[in-house]
Design a protein around this motif. Structure first.
Motif, PDB file in Angstrom:
ATOM      1  N   ASP A   1      -5.634  -5.729  -0.106  1.00 37.46           N
ATOM      2  CA  ASP A   1      -4.857  -5.897  -1.329  1.00 37.46           C
ATOM      3  C   ASP A   1      -5.104  -7.270  -1.940  1.00 37.46           C
ATOM      4  O   ASP A   1      -5.298  -7.392  -3.152  1.00 37.46           O
ATOM      5  CB  ASP A   1      -3.369  -5.694  -1.032  1.00 37.46           C
TER       6      ASP A   1
ATOM      7  N   ILE B   1       3.446  -2.426   3.814  1.00 34.71           N
ATOM      8  CA  ILE B   1       2.196  -2.994   4.301  1.00 34.71           C
ATOM      9  C   ILE B   1       2.310  -2.924   5.816  1.00 34.71           C
ATOM     10  O   ILE B   1       3.305  -3.336   6.393  1.00 34.71           O
ATOM     11  CB  ILE B   1       1.935  -4.425   3.755  1.00 34.71           C
TER      12      ILE B   1
ATOM     13  N   LYS C   1       0.858  -1.178   0.000  1.00 38.06           N
ATOM     14  CA  LYS C   1       0.000   0.000   0.000  1.00 38.06           C
ATOM     15  C   LYS C   1       0.893   1.226   0.000  1.00 38.06           C
ATOM     16  O   LYS C   1       1.952   1.227   0.627  1.00 38.06           O
ATOM     17  CB  LYS C   1      -0.902  -0.001   1.240  1.00 38.06           C
TER      18      LYS C   1
ATOM     19  N   ASP D   1      -4.858  -4.033   5.775  1.00 38.67           N
ATOM     20  CA  ASP D   1      -4.350  -3.576   4.473  1.00 38.67           C
ATOM     21  C   ASP D   1      -3.924  -4.763   3.611  1.00 38.67           C
ATOM     22  O   ASP D   1      -4.133  -4.761   2.402  1.00 38.67           O
ATOM     23  CB  ASP D   1      -3.176  -2.610   4.662  1.00 38.67           C
TER      24      ASP D   1
ATOM     25  N   TYR E   1       1.612   4.526   1.407  1.00 37.99           N
ATOM     26  CA  TYR E   1       1.300   5.359   2.564  1.00 37.99           C
ATOM     27  C   TYR E   1       1.888   6.742   2.330  1.00 37.99           C
ATOM     28  O   TYR E   1       2.797   6.912   1.516  1.00 37.99           O
ATOM     29  CB  TYR E   1       1.869   4.747   3.843  1.00 37.99           C
TER      30      TYR E   1
ATOM     31  N   TRP F   1       6.013   2.383  -0.719  1.00 38.87           N
ATOM     32  CA  TRP F   1       5.300   1.105  -0.629  1.00 38.87           C
ATOM     33  C   TRP F   1       5.645   0.429   0.684  1.00 38.87           C
ATOM     34  O   TRP F   1       6.764   0.517   1.171  1.00 38.87           O
ATOM     35  CB  TRP F   1       5.574   0.213  -1.827  1.00 38.87           C
TER      36      TRP F   1
END
Length: 185
Positions: free
Chosen positions: A97, A88, A79, A93, A81, A86
């Motif tokens: 995905d 996680i 993800k 989250d 942020y 990138w």
């Protein structure tokens, strides 16, 4: 061809070819290679790609999935942020995905009439800015498998899960999670 001579059930001519070639080139390559494979191989032929940067849409625009027996996707959740390009950072989250990728697989499989669909591979490259430890990896894989259970998948391959003294040391957490899920008593 090796696959035909050795009774290989399923053959993928490449994996993530759109990382090697441009999306347009990969789309054309998949279309052009399939008839050549069919001339020498009678088993199932799979297309295996990555889901990022709109690549599935580019490949789809070229009809790259037409005629393949199986559609598969690499799923390494991440993800973007605010403070990181990138990462996680939560199992929620991770689940979101995985769900998004599973929906892409389902969409393409339905569009092209493909019953064989799988995740090759389900992984985890990063967790809160670092390489995930075995405990987090087991929790992430379990969360991903829980999500994928709701989709019409033929199978899932896991990335980095063995307890051999290598990438996860001697940890058996992923094996224990898998055993809890599938051991019949």
């Amino acid at each position: 061809m090796f696959a035909e001579e050795n009774n290989v059930e399923m053959f993928a001519p490449g994996i993530e070819m759109s990382l090697i070639l441009s999306g347009d080139e990969a789309g054309e390559w998949y279309r052009e290679i399939l008839p050549k494979i069919r001339e020498v191989y009678s088993g199932r032929v799979a297309i295996a790609e990555h889901p990022y940067v709109g690549m599935w849409e580019v490949l789809d625009s070229h009809g790259a999935f037409e005629g393949y027996d199986c559609i598969s996707m690499t799923v390494f959740p991440w993800k973007k942020y605010e403070d990181s390009p990138w990462d996680i950072r939560s199992l929620e989250d991770y689940r979101e995905d995985v769900k998004e990728r599973a929906e892409i697989i389902d969409y393409l499989a339905e569009k092209y009439g493909v019953e064989c669909r799988f995740v090759a591979t389900l992984g985890m490259d990063v967790w809160q800015g670092a390489w995930p430890n075995a405990t987090i990896r087991a929790e992430g894989y379990e969360a991903g498998l829980d999500v994928l259970r709701g989709y019409n998948l033929t199978g899932v391959f896991l990335f980095h899960w063995a307890s051999e003294p290598d990438h996860l040391g001697d940890s058996e957490e992923v094996e224990n999670m898998l055993s809890r899920r599938w051991t019949v008593e």
